[in-house]
Each structure stands twice: as C-alpha cells, then as structure tokens.
Design a protein around this motif. Structure first.
Motif, PDB file in Angstrom:
ATOM      1  N   LEU A   1       0.976  -1.192   0.094  1.00 61.93           N
ATOM      2  CA  LEU A   1       0.014   0.114   0.036  1.00 61.93           C
ATOM      3  C   LEU A   1       0.841   1.246   0.020  1.00 61.93           C
ATOM      4  N   GLU A   2       1.807   1.279   0.908  1.00 60.99           N
ATOM      5  CA  GLU A   2       2.695   2.397   1.162  1.00 60.99           C
ATOM      6  C   GLU A   2       3.713   2.636  -0.157  1.00 60.99           C
ATOM      7  N   ILE A   3       4.351   1.560  -0.585  1.00 59.90           N
ATOM      8  CA  ILE A   3       5.241   1.923  -1.634  1.00 59.90           C
ATOM      9  C   ILE A   3       4.306   2.215  -2.699  1.00 59.90           C
ATOM     10  N   LEU A   4       3.286   1.684  -3.252  1.00 60.69           N
ATOM     11  CA  LEU A   4       2.574   2.148  -4.377  1.00 60.69           C
ATOM     12  C   LEU A   4       2.031   3.572  -4.280  1.00 60.69           C
ATOM     13  N   LYS A   5       1.641   4.044  -2.981  1.00 58.87           N
ATOM     14  CA  LYS A   5       1.335   5.140  -2.909  1.00 58.87           C
ATOM     15  C   LYS A   5       2.327   6.260  -3.216  1.00 58.87           C
ATOM     16  N   SER A   6       3.624   6.072  -2.609  1.00 60.79           N
ATOM     17  CA  SER A   6       4.564   7.020  -2.726  1.00 60.79           C
ATOM     18  C   SER A   6       5.440   6.997  -4.003  1.00 60.79           C
ATOM     19  N   ARG A   7       5.287   5.795  -4.766  1.00 65.97           N
ATOM     20  CA  ARG A   7       6.021   5.436  -6.025  1.00 65.97           C
ATOM     21  C   ARG A   7       5.164   5.408  -7.219  1.00 65.97           C
ATOM     22  N   PRO A   8       4.648   6.458  -7.738  1.00 64.75           N
ATOM     23  CA  PRO A   8       3.542   6.381  -9.136  1.00 64.75           C
ATOM     24  C   PRO A   8       4.387   5.778 -10.279  1.00 64.75           C
ATOM     25  N   ASP A   9       5.580   5.695 -10.116  1.00 63.47           N
ATOM     26  CA  ASP A   9       6.453   5.188 -11.397  1.00 63.47           C
ATOM     27  C   ASP A   9       6.513   3.629 -11.162  1.00 63.47           C
ATOM     28  N   VAL A  10       6.116   3.060  -9.996  1.00 56.71           N
ATOM     29  CA  VAL A  10       6.249   1.733  -9.694  1.00 56.71           C
ATOM     30  C   VAL A  10       5.075   0.952 -10.418  1.00 56.71           C
ATOM     31  N   GLN A  11       5.055  -0.047 -10.904  1.00 57.88           N
ATOM     32  CA  GLN A  11       4.019  -0.900 -11.428  1.00 57.88           C
ATOM     33  C   GLN A  11       3.782  -2.090 -10.355  1.00 57.88           C
ATOM     34  N   ALA A  12       4.940  -2.727  -9.963  1.00 60.74           N
ATOM     35  CA  ALA A  12       4.971  -4.038  -9.290  1.00 60.74           C
ATOM     36  C   ALA A  12       5.880  -3.759  -8.145  1.00 60.74           C
ATOM     37  N   VAL A  13       5.388  -4.606  -7.028  1.00 59.48           N
ATOM     38  CA  VAL A  13       6.433  -4.632  -6.082  1.00 59.48           C
ATOM     39  C   VAL A  13       6.419  -6.166  -5.410  1.00 59.48           C
ATOM     40  N   LEU A  14       7.680  -6.452  -5.039  1.00 66.06           N
ATOM     41  CA  LEU A  14       8.092  -7.702  -4.561  1.00 66.06           C
ATOM     42  C   LEU A  14       8.508  -7.761  -2.965  1.00 66.06           C
ATOM     43  N   HIS A  15       7.791  -8.502  -2.184  1.00 62.97           N
ATOM     44  CA  HIS A  15       8.579  -8.551  -0.990  1.00 62.97           C
ATOM     45  C   HIS A  15       8.846 -10.178  -0.745  1.00 62.97           C
ATOM     46  N   SER A  16      10.166 -10.405  -0.417  1.00 60.68           N
ATOM     47  CA  SER A  16      10.767 -11.701  -0.587  1.00 60.68           C
ATOM     48  C   SER A  16      11.816 -11.771   0.567  1.00 60.68           C
ATOM     49  N   HIS A  17      11.898 -13.184   1.349  1.00 58.00           N
ATOM     50  CA  HIS A  17      12.848 -13.451   2.343  1.00 58.00           C
ATOM     51  C   HIS A  17      14.051 -13.855   1.697  1.00 58.00           C
ATOM     52  N   MET A  18      14.584 -13.437   0.727  1.00 60.57           N
ATOM     53  CA  MET A  18      15.963 -13.702  -0.219  1.00 60.57           C
ATOM     54  C   MET A  18      16.775 -14.099   0.839  1.00 60.57           C
ATOM     55  N   GLU A  19      17.373 -14.994   1.117  1.00 56.99           N
ATOM     56  CA  GLU A  19      18.422 -15.652   1.922  1.00 56.99           C
ATOM     57  C   GLU A  19      19.665 -14.605   1.884  1.00 56.99           C
ATOM     58  N   LEU A  20      20.203 -14.668   0.600  1.00 55.34           N
ATOM     59  CA  LEU A  20      21.384 -14.066   0.298  1.00 55.34           C
ATOM     60  C   LEU A  20      21.437 -12.571   0.723  1.00 55.34           C
ATOM     61  N   ALA A  21      20.356 -12.010   0.491  1.00 52.10           N
ATOM     62  CA  ALA A  21      20.245 -10.633   0.528  1.00 52.10           C
ATOM     63  C   ALA A  21      20.160 -10.210   2.095  1.00 52.10           C
TER      64      ALA A  21
END
Lengths: 265, 265, 265, 265
Positions: free
Chosen positions: B96-116
C-alpha cells in the motif's frame, strides 16, 4: 537446406552434412551446459563447419534448454546469416573475432559462469590451475577489462587480443570465453574449468594459502594424460546421462553416442 | 467477475481484462520465484491494474507454488478487498505505502531472499553492484532498520521512506523489497538481484577485497544495454522452462509466451 | 490396535484415535524433514499421545523417507513398547529423559543437522538469533559436551539437563535436539532453526562481524508476531507441496491439510 | 559365465555365485555413489571375490550411473581380465597394489571427491576427524604427492605405501582412496568421509579455529558404537531410496534389501 536434415529418424548418421553435424552437436552441448549450470538464459557456442568458411550458432532469443539443430543458423565470417531464419546473439562479435584470429580453434563458448566471474571481482587474486585436469590452462587465463556486452566489432577484436594464444579468458563482471579443438572437447573443458574455479574458491574461502599445480606437477600430469580418450570417455558419460534423463531427444542417440570400438584406449 | 475469466481455455488472450492479465502474470511470476528459491512459504507481489485505482495481490495463506489468477484478490489503495474471497497478506502495508509513494512503480515484490538478508547482519558491509546486470541498482540499496513484520500503516510508510527513489531496499534480519515498471521486469530484476548478492558474498567469503563496478564501467554497460529486449528474452526463457516442467499449467501458454516477432531486436 | 486404524481410506478424520493422529503427523513430519535435508538416514521424533502416559516414535531401522503411521510404535516412559512390532531407535533415552523433565513439551526432534553441528566445532563462536524468526531461541542454545550416541539413561538425563528450559540444544560433533508444543510446530521450528544457522554461517564466512538481533529488536519482533497462525500457514504450504510432489500419500490429505477456515487470521 | 547369472529374475539370491554377488553389490554401490555426488564421470571400485584370487571391477569407459553386474569384469592380481569383455580403468594399478599390500581390505574406492581434494591444495591444513562418525579415520589420513593418473605399477605401489595401514588417503590435486572390510561398508564410509570433509571445510570457511575430536572423545564414541549394525541400517536406507527412485532396477531388490531380522540390533 542441409541443416534441416539432421534429426530425421531413419537417416543413417553418415547422411548428415558437415553443417548438420555441427548444428546437432552444438545444440546437444548447449543443452548439456544448461544441465551443468554453465549456460542458462544466456551464453552461446559457435562451431566451425569443416570445409566451409562459416560456422553454426543459435538464434539469440531461443532457449538454451530447447535448442534443436533445425533451429540453428549458419553464419559467415562477416556475420551474415547464410542459412536459417532468425537473429544470431547480439554478442556475435565475440565469435566472429575469435574465430578470425584463431585458426586452430574449432569451437567457442561464451558463458556467464558464476564461479569464474567471481575471479574478476577480487583484488589480488588470479585464477590458476589447481586440479590435475586444469593443466589445460597452464599458459594462463587473462581477464578482459570491458564489463559491457560485446556487440561491436572493435569490442570483439579487443577480446580476441586479450585471449591471445590461450584457451580461456575471463570477462570483467560478465563471463568467460573458452576455446577448443572441437565442440565435444569444448564441453569437457567447460566442466573442468568450473571444477577448477570451484576448487580455488573453496581453498580461498577456507582462509588457506592455495597450493596451485607446480610446473613439475603439470609436466608429470601431462606425461600420463590422454586428452583424446579422456574427452571420448566423458562425452559418452554425459551424452548417455542426458539421453536417459530426457535432456536430449532419443532420436539423437545414433549420431551422438560413441560406439564401444571408439571407447577402446 | 473480471478476474475469474482469466484462464478459461479457448478465450483469445485479447479477451483478458486488465485485472485478469495482472492476476495471471502475478500468479505466474510468483510460481517462477518459488522455482528460483526467491519465494517459498512467504513473500508476495502486488501489481497495479492499468486504468484502475487498484492492484492484484494473493491471499496471504495461499501457497506460493500453486497460485492461480482466479484466487487472486483485487485490492484498493485503502486496503479494501474489491474482488475475490480471502485475506491479503498481513504485510499488506508494504505494498500500500510503496505504491502510494511511487507512482512510477507498477509492481512490488517482498521476499525473504536469504543471500540478501545476510547483508543486513554484517557490520561494515554494503551490498553494491558487482555484476554487469546490477548496474540497475547504481543509485544504492538502503537498509530498513525495523526487523519485525510490517503490519501497520506507519511501518509501511517508514519502509517506503527508506526505499525512497531506489529500485530495492533490504529489511534488517527479514527480507527485501524490489520495485519495477512491470511484473515481468520485476521477475528478471529479482533473478539478477540474487546473482549480484551471491557474487559479492562469494568474493567476501574468499577473503578478498571486492572490486565493485566503477562509475565508468556502469556508464559503459549502460551504453550497450537494451533493458526492454533483455527482459523479453529472459521472460521467454523462464516461461517456456516453467511450462515444460509443469511449474505453470499448459493453458497459460498463449497468454504468457512471447511471439517470435516480439523477440526481434 | 488403535494405531493401525490411521490411514484406512474412507475413515472420517474424526475417527482417528489420539495415538493414530500422533502417529500420522509424526510420520508426515519425518518425511517433510527428509525433504528439507534435516533428517536423512538417521534422527527421529517422539510425540506425546494426549490423554495417555505414552508417546509415538518410529522403529529405529525404518527409513525416514517411507514412514507410515501403521509402522510407528507406542512407547511408555520406561521405554517399553506398548503397541507395534519393532525396536525404537537406540537413542531412545534422548526422548525418554527430555519428555520426563519437560512436561510443557509435546514433541522432540533429534537430527544430525549439518549446519548446526558446525557450531559445536568452532572455538569462540556461539549460535545466536540472527533472523527475525529465530527470536524463538532468545533464551539461548546450549551445547551438550558428550559426542557419542546417547544410549544410556544417564546420558539422556545429562542431555535433558543441558537443554534445561530452552527450546533447542546442540550436541557436540553429533547433532541437535529441538522441542515444541506440537509436532507441527516442531517442524516449522526446525525449518527456521536451519535458516538461522545458515544465516550466521554465511556472515561468518564473509569474514564480517555478525550483528545478532538485539533485545530491543526481539521485543519489536514479538510485538508483531502470531506464532499460532504462522505455524498454520507454513504447515499448509509444506503439506500441500509434499502431497503434490508425492512425498506424502494422497490419502493422508484430509487428515493433514488445514481448511480455509483454519487459515483465517 | 558365473558373473552373468546375477540378475536373472526368478533366481533365488542363494543361486548367486561369489563373483556374481560381488559384481551386483559393486554395481549397486557405484550407482549409489553417483547419486551422492561422490562418483561422476570417473572413479571406480574394486571388490575381492571371496574364495578366489581375483576381484571385480567395472569397464573403464562404462558410465558409473548405469553399471550392471553383467558388464563387470573379473580381474586377477596381475591385472589380467579373467571374465567379461572390455578394458578395466586405466588406473587399475591403484586397486592391484592396494589389494596386494592390504589382505585385510575387501573393497577399494577411488573417487574425485571435490571436498576432499581441496584439502590437498591448502598450505598448513590437515583433514582430521571432526564429526562423531569420523572416528573411523583416527589413525590419520595421509596425502599422496603424485598428482597424475596412477597408471604404472610403480605409481600404484607408491600410493599403497602412502596409504599404509590407514583407511583413507588423499591424492594431491586429484582424488582419494578409501578401503573397507566390504563394499557395503565402503559405501557408508564414503558418505561419512564426505560429511566430515564438509564439516571441517565449513568451520575453516567461518574463519574459526576448528575443534577436532579429542582422543578422549573418540574413545567415548567408540564405547557406544556398533559399526556392523550402523552399516546395515544405512545400507537399508540408501538401497530402499535408490530402488524407489529408479536409481537401481527393481529386480535387484531381493539380493540387496536386508530382511527385518538382519536389522534387529
């Protein structure tokens, strides 16, 4: 078109044209390299066609896991597509310039091999022969400084200069090129190149001082070595495995599996 | 309900509503990310629906490996479920908050990517672009300090602030967010983000001083780069692989596989 | 015999005896842990039977990848086999003594988890909570000094003393024990325990100073945490995955897969 | 020819000749070791035939993943092929010389085990027992200095001298040899040898001082140890797994799977 005759069932293997044989083996090796984690969504192989001033290469956008000889292109040394429909990889200049400058080379691989790339990102570390089979790269493995895609003739020429007379070169933050006397040998070399990079990486990660092969050890290894037979043995292992796991279509069997006679030392 | 029309066989792809298309691609990308080890029992994607003030997202408790477009939710920017039955993930405020604050963004991923995640647990180490494809993150990859689940609006807002104008942010001891111009691009970015984290990790583990991409190198990489075509090429590779391995149902083929024309450079 | 009624097709799940339910879930979790690389040729789980002074455990020599509830044993707290034919694992004293000393514990896992064992072989290194989910082990993870098989009552008692009130203990050069409030929770804990060990290992291997969770961070994580719902969500993911991959027989579905209602927060 | 009678269906296992039994078990163990990543395109096993002055070994060029007892050779201690058609591995002197010098040994493995090779490339690091099962190698694991293929009698003799009375030796930049009292025990040893090498490697990579097993710990481990039963238990696990995954043909079941009675402690 010669190249499309390759895998029609019932054809005796002898009926394959030189281009057809190169296309079939290049498609097979590409699929094997996907299985080994050496190719994935990118990378490609160029293989000279004996008796013609041309080579086979895949269509850039075709999946490396699904290549067929019918979908390969025949390309000349100016980069013109002579047979087949589609565009070669955008990094075609890698192959054009290396094949031009190295008449001894029959096949060229470009790959984003992860373990090898790491050696272009470490200050003060050189990839050297650690494991016995890596004596192949005793003359050295230079690193090319350009980290971008090699799309221009000039970039390809610079890469060929960096490779020089060696059998392998690293490409800064990007990948590697390997060259060999045949596309079968190229595959076996790729397997050993990865093993060797992994070996050195493991030693460095253990925090120990690496003990690379010495000149005397390399001489001793080469005294006992039979490269040609070794390539045949490993080729047989990987081709049979890939056929039995469905990585290669069954009707490629006759053209690819070495006979018992060929496997005698 | 528009979203349930998505995968009825025989429908021409053109018949897909905007929501249906977003739902299908989001379900497909989620499954692809499970295959790549980037999503597992958790993590999720939000994708805007063109022409509507809403986005698609999965039901929180649905398995990431089995998503279907029919089971996706349409949610508005207040977090209300407009279409579909079920609860969005409890971490909905991330999207919700990322899409609100970033009109340029069309898709958001949240992941528990281990290496990161590892890069949020090391004193004095910063995740920077190492491999050529990581020039995407040249503006920086900030780390968000809150290690807990992001369930409150305020927490989401803080995360969006940390992300700022960048394409990626790490979340302390927890995971990452990535943002992109389409859900297809988001998938390709996730693959490269993981490759880059792995590359830096390998260099650090080897005990060597890392040599990140320099500004001049990034400029040279971007001169030779075609992001749009690159995304299409990799999309084609991964979608075809997933279809042939049964990761995606066969009847999603027409809607997902790019045509030969689309793959021309 | 109650325990053999478990998986007869057509039985309503309600017809399962308490022993049957414990046997089925323990067999299922054992197979899941083989899939996750946490059990292999050895290791085992004991699960209390509600309402009886006994627990279920596998036959020591039975393959962890093929367990069925019918082949499980019912054992009392003196180690006598009450139901089933076969010998419990030779390390039965691990379970006997921990279950005796810890009435709050419903299920005990002993595993040779590779990543965790490493932390018993390093001078000056302690396994601490790194990833958010590892707040579970904030009270500490003690190491038991006896490296041999725990076959004697006295050895078991010593191990239970080392474990004390904690949820996990390492066993020098040998393995781990984990304890939880149910066998389902035990499985999810095992997954997170491995993730946390891997996270710390990666940071150490990178040569960086680890930044474990602080007390304030753990407090914040626990404020946002819903352990019960989290266990249900992950249970659903892993059970469905295992059923669809053939790791678990299809006719265990009804007894194991949570309903949609159960998955509401 | 005795050796070809091995897997004819309907034969009672009792009908197997000593050579047939050795050939079947050696073929099975070779396939298991491919599954475990300990053999691949190379490496081989020699197993003595009880009551004969000869042993079985595979044809050098045959794929390790597809061995059958019918395709094994019977070879005498001068290296002459007594039964079967084909050439033994070129490194036959490894087996000839170790079997000659070690009457207590019934089976010899030569493998290019990656993790073990690394320990021949690090200055100042010795592979020592870390995990409980590695007490097997408490007498030491010497390193043989010759990095080349062992094709000459003299080379084999030197290797046998390096091995001496131990159960394992490393071969500089090349591989390992393991020896055991049976080919079944040899397989279990290989699994534990790899686990132990991995454990030490992980500790070194974490930058920590390793804490190997002490003499007192090894004594305690051996007090609680039942090697014979342990081998049976693990053999049962791996054989059943391999049969169920199609790694071994179903009609090898009767000759390989231990009965319930054999698995009683």
């Amino acid at each position: 078109m010669a190249i499309t005759q390759v895998s029609r069932k019932g054809d005796a293997p002898a009926a394959l044209s030189a281009a057809g044989k190169a296309a079939l083996e290049t498609a097979a090796v590409t699929r094997l390299l996907v299985e080994e984690g050496i190719l994935d969504y990118s990378g490609h192989i160029a293989t000279r066609i004996p008796g013609r001033d041309a080579f086979v290469i895949q269509i850039g956008s075709n999946s490396r896991a699904e290549l067929t000889p019918e979908a390969m292109l025949v390309v000349d040394h100016q980069g013109e597509v002579l047979e087949g429909e589609g565009q070669p990889p955008s990094e075609l200049p890698i192959h054009l310039e290396i094949l031009k400058s190295r008449p001894d080379v029959q096949a060229v691989l470009h790959s984003h091999m992860e373990l090898a790339i790491a050696f272009t990102m470490m200050a003060g570390v050189t990839l050297v022969p650690m494991r016995a089979r890596a004596s192949r790269w005793k003359s050295g493995i230079p690193t090319h400084p350009d980290p971008s895609h090699i799309k221009l003739t000039e970039q390809g020429r610079d890469l060929a200069k960096t490779l020089g007379p060696h059998h392998a070169a690293l490409m800064r933050a990007h990948g590697i090129v390997l060259v060999a006397e045949s596309v079968r040998a190229l595959f076996i070399d790729a397997v050993h190149f990865k093993e060797n990079a992994k070996a050195l990486m493991e030693v460095l990660q253990a925090g120990a001082k690496p003990l690379p092969l010495t000149e005397a050890e390399i001489a001793q290894i080469e005294r006992m070595e039979m490269r040609e037979w070794h390539i045949k043995k490993l080729w047989s292992y990987y081709i049979r495995k890939a056929l039995s796991e469905g990585v290669l279509p069954r009707d490629w069997t006759d053209a690819l599996v070495p006979s018992k006679e060929m496997l005698r030392r």
